[in-house]
Design an enzyme around this catalytic site. Structure first.
Site, short mmCIF file in Angstrom:
data_model
loop_
_atom_site.label_atom_id
_atom_site.label_comp_id
_atom_site.label_asym_id
_atom_site.label_seq_id
_atom_site.Cartn_x
_atom_site.Cartn_y
_atom_site.Cartn_z
N THR A 157 73.87 26.71 25.78
CA THR A 157 74.44 26.29 26.83
C THR A 157 74.66 24.69 26.60
O THR A 157 73.82 23.83 26.11
CB THR A 157 73.46 26.47 28.08
OG1 THR A 157 74.16 25.76 29.24
CG2 THR A 157 72.19 25.72 28.06
N HIS A 204 56.64 31.70 26.20
CA HIS A 204 55.47 31.33 25.36
C HIS A 204 54.59 32.86 25.31
O HIS A 204 53.68 32.75 24.39
CB HIS A 204 54.50 30.45 26.17
CG HIS A 204 53.83 29.44 25.35
ND1 HIS A 204 53.36 29.96 24.10
CD2 HIS A 204 53.00 28.32 25.62
CE1 HIS A 204 52.61 29.00 23.47
NE2 HIS A 204 52.43 28.07 24.43
#
Length: 417
Positions: A327, A379
């Site tokens: 992006t 994560h």
């Protein structure tokens, strides 16, 4: 209204393209419908007089009737079609339910093609208002127009002169307190749901770095003319970033994976989604197998997706899949941000504004074009070592574009080091 996609139970009627009582030919586009992500062009199944049932803005259930067509009506002659259209005869109606065409498109307003860089030289104002503007040298952009069609009236100019430096919102008076409510579109509802889902279901962290864009800008400046002459497309920044990300994804597979239940799904290819912001909402068309494409191929794919977006021709297939997302908030002036992961992917790279900054190079302070880059990652899949190493590798590839050819330093490759 047949089914337009799995798990989609309702759609919204965006607009009619044909008038009520108008004669339509077979396969003519009658209206546009919006589902959670895409718009569908509705075509006439038969020729005849259109009788609209639903209204613009209505939410329609799958299986409901959108419009009827009177097949028994005769097609008007050329002369008759130029005259004002009359109400269709109600005798012997033969309604035909209109269904959705199989083509799926993304609604992309024409205004999103390119940013407006300058205002029109023509000023919409009454003669008296124009005379005052010229005499007092008033900036027309500082005047809140209240006339029809955005025309500046005399009292608008006098109001601006009486309150210098104060400008109301468009169509409003100073100190106005108006509140407007608009129905949330299906696309905006989907975006809201998915973004909240991404924040709530992933262990999202963001790591940052900065890239010296000197070499890429030098390459573009030196080779842009020959590149366009050879390939017919401009050499942009996205091809460098997409290629660098693809190479790094091969080296750090967890960044290119996602969770599916109790399993990790790895991808031995790079399908990179490019986030596109439009007034209607966010879309992410996918460029397939970036690792197998050349720089010119990537630029052509970017242009192809942009053209499809501009012409509302992005298909559902163009939007599905994707193993990683890029992006670019820099086009809007963003210096740094923390992009949100595009589910079910596990990472997203954020590009930002290129800004000249003083940098310490070999003990000397020099001015370099720098860009902050951000990698948001899940994560649960990607550890800190992998995320930081991935972003450092992308930085290395961008600062040394020759590495994009082999993924290694050409001299070290020659010396087999």
């Amino acid at each position: 209204m047949p089914s337009v996609g799995e798990s989609i139970n309702e759609v919204t009627l965006l607009k009619w393209t044909k008038k009520d009582g108008e004669y339509v030919d077979r396969d003519e586009v009658l209206a546009e419908l919006e589902s959670e992500k895409a718009t569908f062009e509705v075509n006439a199944e038969q020729a005849g007089i259109l009788k609209r049932v639903a209204k613009e803005g209505d939410t329609l259930q799958i299986g409901s009737v959108l419009a009827n067509i009177d097949e028994s009506a005769a097609k008007p002659t050329a002369a008759a079609s130029e005259a004002p259209k009359l109400e269709p005869e109600k005798a012997v109606p033969s309604p035909v339910a209109v269904t959705v065409a199989p083509s799926v498109t993304i609604q992309q307003p024409q205004a999103s093609q390119a940013p407006v860089t300058s205002a029109s030289n023509e000023i919409k104002a009454t003669p008296v208002a124009s005379a005052i503007i010229a005499d007092k040298k008033v900036d027309p952009s500082s005047i809140a127009a209240t006339g029809a069609g955005g025309k500046i009236m005399k009292h608008d100019v006098l109001e601006a002169l009486a309150h210098p430096g104060k400008k109301a919102f468009a169509g409003q008076e100073l100190f106005a307190r108006n509140v407007r409510k608009e129905k949330m579109s299906n696309l905006r509802k989907t975006i809201s749901r998915r973004l909240v889902e991404s924040k709530n279901t992933t262990a999202m962290l963001t790591t940052f770095n900065e890239v010296d864009m000197t070499r890429i800008m030098e390459i573009r400046k030196t080779h842009k003319d020959k590149f366009k002459e050879a390939h017919g497309v401009n050499l942009g920044f996205m091809s460098f970033f997409a290629k660098a990300c693809a190479i790094a994804l091969n080296e750090w597979p967890p960044v290119n994976a996602y969770i599916d239940g109790d399993e990790l799904v790895y991808h031995d290819y790079a399908d990179i989604s490019i986030a596109v912001s439009t007034p209607r909402g966010l879309t992410v068309p996918v460029i397939r197998n970036v690792e197998s494409l050349g720089m010119a191929d990537i630029e052509k794919k970017v242009i192809e997706m942009a053209a499809k977006a501009r012409d509302s021709k992005l298909t559902a297939e163009d939007l599905q899949g994707g193993t990683f997302t890029i992006t670019n908030g820099g086009v809007f002036g963003s210096l740094m941000s923390t992009p949100i992961i595009n589910l079910p992917q596990s990472a997203i790279l954020g590009m930002h504004k290129i800004q000249e900054r003083p940098m310490a190079i070999n003990g000397q302070v020099v001015i370099r074009p720098m860009m902050y880059v951000a990698l948001s990652y899940d994560h649960r899949i990607i550890d800190g070592r992998e995320s930081v190493s991935y972003l450092v590798r992308v930085k290395e590839l961008l600062e040394n574009p020759e590495l994009l050819l082999f993924g290694k330093d050409p001299v070290k490759t020659l010396l087999e080091l």
